[in-house]
Scaffold this active site. Sequence first.
Site, PDB file in Angstrom:
ATOM      1  N   CYS A 248     -14.449 -54.339  -4.745  1.00 46.35           N
ATOM      2  CA  CYS A 248     -15.712 -55.002  -5.109  1.00 46.35           C
ATOM      3  C   CYS A 248     -16.552 -53.967  -5.841  1.00 46.35           C
ATOM      4  O   CYS A 248     -17.557 -53.478  -5.316  1.00 46.35           O
ATOM      5  CB  CYS A 248     -16.442 -55.521  -3.876  1.00 46.35           C
ATOM      6  SG  CYS A 248     -15.504 -56.686  -2.862  1.00 46.35           S
ATOM      7  N   PRO A 251     -21.757 -52.298  -9.306  1.00 42.79           N
ATOM      8  CA  PRO A 251     -21.868 -51.895 -10.724  1.00 42.79           C
ATOM      9  C   PRO A 251     -21.074 -50.668 -11.116  1.00 42.79           C
ATOM     10  O   PRO A 251     -21.204 -50.184 -12.233  1.00 42.79           O
ATOM     11  CB  PRO A 251     -23.376 -51.636 -10.866  1.00 42.79           C
ATOM     12  CG  PRO A 251     -23.781 -51.139  -9.527  1.00 42.79           C
ATOM     13  CD  PRO A 251     -22.951 -51.916  -8.526  1.00 42.79           C
ATOM     14  N   GLY A 252     -20.272 -50.113 -10.201  1.00 42.25           N
ATOM     15  CA  GLY A 252     -19.334 -49.064 -10.579  1.00 42.25           C
ATOM     16  C   GLY A 252     -19.565 -47.695  -9.974  1.00 42.25           C
ATOM     17  O   GLY A 252     -18.729 -46.800 -10.142  1.00 42.25           O
ATOM     18  N   LYS A 254     -19.348 -46.359  -6.973  1.00 44.51           N
ATOM     19  CA  LYS A 254     -18.320 -45.810  -6.075  1.00 44.51           C
ATOM     20  C   LYS A 254     -17.025 -45.521  -6.838  1.00 44.51           C
ATOM     21  O   LYS A 254     -16.326 -44.552  -6.537  1.00 44.51           O
ATOM     22  CB  LYS A 254     -18.071 -46.768  -4.916  1.00 44.51           C
ATOM     23  CG  LYS A 254     -19.233 -46.845  -3.944  1.00 44.51           C
ATOM     24  CD  LYS A 254     -18.908 -47.700  -2.748  1.00 44.51           C
ATOM     25  CE  LYS A 254     -20.175 -47.959  -1.956  1.00 44.51           C
ATOM     26  NZ  LYS A 254     -21.167 -48.740  -2.729  1.00 44.51           N
ATOM     27  N   ASP A 272     -13.736 -56.926  -9.923  1.00 45.05           N
ATOM     28  CA  ASP A 272     -14.914 -57.761  -9.697  1.00 45.05           C
ATOM     29  C   ASP A 272     -14.554 -59.180 -10.120  1.00 45.05           C
ATOM     30  O   ASP A 272     -13.537 -59.400 -10.789  1.00 45.05           O
ATOM     31  CB  ASP A 272     -16.128 -57.244 -10.478  1.00 45.05           C
ATOM     32  CG  ASP A 272     -17.442 -57.791  -9.908  1.00 45.05           C
ATOM     33  OD1 ASP A 272     -17.906 -57.250  -8.889  1.00 45.05           O
ATOM     34  OD2 ASP A 272     -17.972 -58.772 -10.449  1.00 45.05           O
ATOM     35  N   ASP A 299     -10.677 -61.699  -7.372  1.00 46.52           N
ATOM     36  CA  ASP A 299     -11.431 -62.077  -6.180  1.00 46.52           C
ATOM     37  C   ASP A 299     -10.858 -61.280  -5.009  1.00 46.52           C
ATOM     38  O   ASP A 299      -9.669 -61.379  -4.698  1.00 46.52           O
ATOM     39  CB  ASP A 299     -11.284 -63.584  -5.948  1.00 46.52           C
ATOM     40  CG  ASP A 299     -12.120 -64.095  -4.779  1.00 46.52           C
ATOM     41  OD1 ASP A 299     -12.410 -63.302  -3.853  1.00 46.52           O
ATOM     42  OD2 ASP A 299     -12.475 -65.280  -4.789  1.00 46.52           O
ATOM     43  N   CYS A 369     -24.185 -52.372   2.289  1.00 43.14           N
ATOM     44  CA  CYS A 369     -25.542 -51.852   2.128  1.00 43.14           C
ATOM     45  C   CYS A 369     -26.519 -52.706   2.945  1.00 43.14           C
ATOM     46  O   CYS A 369     -27.580 -53.087   2.472  1.00 43.14           O
ATOM     47  CB  CYS A 369     -25.956 -51.766   0.665  1.00 43.14           C
ATOM     48  SG  CYS A 369     -25.871 -53.326  -0.231  1.00 43.14           S
TER      49      CYS A 369
END
Length: 430
Positions: A248, A251-252, A254, A272, A299, A369
Site C-alpha cells: 500500500c 504516496p511513496g 516508505k 496501489d 489491490d 498511522c
Amino acid sequence: MTGRDAALRALLACRKSGAWSDGALKELLRGMDRREAALASRLCYGVLQNRLLLDWQLARFTKLEKLQPAVHEILRLALYQLTLTDKIPASAAVNEAVEQTKRFANPQAARLVNAVLRNLLRAGELPQPQETNVKYSHPAALAALFEQQFGRETAQRLMKSHNEAPETVLQINRLKATEKEVMDALAAEGISCAPHPWLPDCLTVRGTGNLEELPAFRDGMFYAQDAAARLAVEAAGLTPGMRVLDCCAAPGGKSFAAAIAMQNSGSLTSCDIHPHKLQLIERGAARLGISILQTRLQDASRPAPEWESAMDAVLADVPCSGLGVIRKKPDIRYKDLTQTERLPALQLAILSQQARYVRPGGVLLYSTCTVLRRENEDVAEAFLREHPEYSAETVHFPENSGIPDGAMTTLLPCDHGTDGFFICKLRRKP
C-alpha cells in the site's frame, strides 16, 4: 495572493467541497512567497485545530447559524489571530478580516465583522470552556474514544498535542547527498534546520512553506517523512539485494526509505489501487535516483499468485482511520467515526493476503498511522491466531528515543514527538 487569503480559500474548499486541508493548501501555495505560504499554513491549520473552541467563543457575540460560510471562516481566522497567536497585531487581524469580507462575501457584512471583532477586543480575556473536548476542539465521540483507550490524563495530553505545530522531518537521500550537503543547501535558501535528536540521516525544520520548490528538493537530496514512518521501515531490517514488496505504497515515503536502506540494490515493488498515485511514486523515485523500484496496480486484498513465498520482506502500511496524523491533517478529527468501524476487517484481510508472499524466515511489517487499538493490536493478535506460521518479533528502537522495545508498539505525539503510529514486526517461521 496573501497568506490570509490562501488560508481562507483553503478553509472554504474544506467546508464547501469536502477537500482535505493539506491538499487544498498545496495547490494554493504553489509559487507563493515562502513567508506568506508559511503564514497561510499556520492560519489554516490553526483554525481547523481550534474550530470548536473558536465557535464556542464566537457564539457569545453573534449567531453562527445565520452567517454566510465565508463570513464564518473570516471570523474564525480573525479570532484565531487575536487569541492564539502572539506576533500578529490586533489591528492587522481586524482590518484584514474586514477587507476579506468585502472581497469574499457580501460587502455589507463587513460592518458585522468589524462590530463582532471590536466587541471581542473590548471584552478582554475570553472565557474558556469546561468541556475538555471543546477546549482542545475534538468531537465528543472521538474524545470519549481516546479516554476509553488511554485514560483521562493521557487522552488530554494527546488531544493537546494535536493542536501543537509539529516540526517537519526531512529524510536525507543517502544515494545523492550527505547530511552536511543537505544542511548547506537549505542554509543557502535561508532555512535553518537541525539534525534529528535520535534518528540518523534526518533533519528537522519549521515554517518552510512549500518544500517542493527548493532546489535541493528538486535535485532529490531529501524527501519529507515523519520519523515514525521511517522507524517502521527500519524495523523491517532491510539490506541490499533483498526482494521487497510495499503493498500500500502511496504516496511513496516508505518505498523510498526502503530503497535507500537497500542502497538501491535488489528488487522493490510498490503497489496501489490508483494509477495517478503510482505516477506520483514513479516521479518521486526518479527524482531521488532510485532505480530498483517498479510500480504495479494491485489491490492489496486480492491475490497475486506469482508472489507466493517470494518476498524477503513485505511492508503492509494498511488503510486506516488516520487518527495518528491529526497534528498534520487537523480535519481528520471531524470525520464520521462510524465509517472507520469496518476498517479492522479490511486490515486483517490485507495482512492475511500479504502473509502469503513472505518467504519462510522473511518479515511481514504491519503498520498504521492510527492509535486505535481496534486497528492495531487487535488486528495483529487476530492475525497471529489465524496464522501460526508467524510469530511477533521484538523491535529495538533508537536508544535515546524514549520508545520501549517491543513487538507491537504504538507511538504517540505527546510522548514521542512523532506521528501517532503503530509498528508490528511479524516473522514467518523458517
